[in-house]
Design a protein around this motif. Structure first.
Motif, short mmCIF file in Angstrom:
data_model
loop_
_atom_site.label_atom_id
_atom_site.label_comp_id
_atom_site.label_asym_id
_atom_site.label_seq_id
_atom_site.Cartn_x
_atom_site.Cartn_y
_atom_site.Cartn_z
N LYS A 1 0.84 -1.20 0.00
CA LYS A 1 0.00 0.00 0.00
C LYS A 1 0.88 1.26 0.00
O LYS A 1 0.63 2.20 -0.76
N LEU A 2 1.90 1.26 0.84
CA LEU A 2 2.81 2.41 0.91
C LEU A 2 3.51 2.64 -0.42
O LEU A 2 3.65 3.78 -0.88
N ASN B 1 2.50 2.29 -3.28
CA ASN B 1 1.61 2.82 -4.32
C ASN B 1 0.83 4.05 -3.89
O ASN B 1 -0.06 4.50 -4.62
N THR B 2 1.13 4.60 -2.73
CA THR B 2 0.40 5.77 -2.23
C THR B 2 1.13 7.05 -2.59
O THR B 2 2.34 7.15 -2.43
N LYS B 3 0.37 8.01 -3.08
CA LYS B 3 0.92 9.30 -3.48
C LYS B 3 0.50 10.39 -2.49
O LYS B 3 -0.54 10.28 -1.84
N LYS C 1 -4.41 6.95 9.16
CA LYS C 1 -3.61 6.08 8.30
C LYS C 1 -2.52 6.84 7.55
O LYS C 1 -1.39 6.37 7.42
N PHE C 2 -2.85 8.05 7.05
CA PHE C 2 -1.87 8.83 6.32
C PHE C 2 -0.66 9.17 7.20
O PHE C 2 0.48 9.04 6.79
N GLN D 1 1.48 6.17 7.60
CA GLN D 1 2.30 5.92 6.42
C GLN D 1 3.51 6.86 6.38
O GLN D 1 4.61 6.43 6.05
N ARG E 1 7.00 -1.48 -5.79
CA ARG E 1 6.19 -0.72 -6.75
C ARG E 1 6.50 -1.14 -8.18
O ARG E 1 5.61 -1.16 -9.03
#
Length: 73
Positions: free
Chosen positions: A11-12, A14-16, A47-48, A51, A71
């Motif tokens: 998840k991390l 792919n998170t922007k 959650k943000f 991360q 990624r």
């Protein structure tokens, strides 16, 4: 590695960044000084923030490439 930890890293990877100067940049690619600024200011709740804290820990230990490789797959 536990399945939950794997999920967090995937998840991390792919998170922007959702806002600000670095909007659209992958969290793992944020400049170190920016992450340290967040660390000193206090990470956002939720959650943000979790991360961003994980990015801080990964950068601190030189493990950013681990997430970048996830990624790429």
């Amino acid at each position: 590695m536990e399945n939950n930890q794997q999920h967090l890293l995937i998840k991390l990877a792919n998170t922007k960044m959702p806002y600000g100067k670095y909007k659209g940049r992958f969290l793992i690619d944020l400049p170190e000084h920016y992450i340290v600024w967040y660390k000193n200011k206090g990470f956002p709740s939720g959650k943000f923030g979790e991360q961003l804290h994980l990015v801080y820990e990964l950068q601190l230990n030189g493990l950013e490439d681990l997430v970048r490789k996830i990624r790429e797959k």
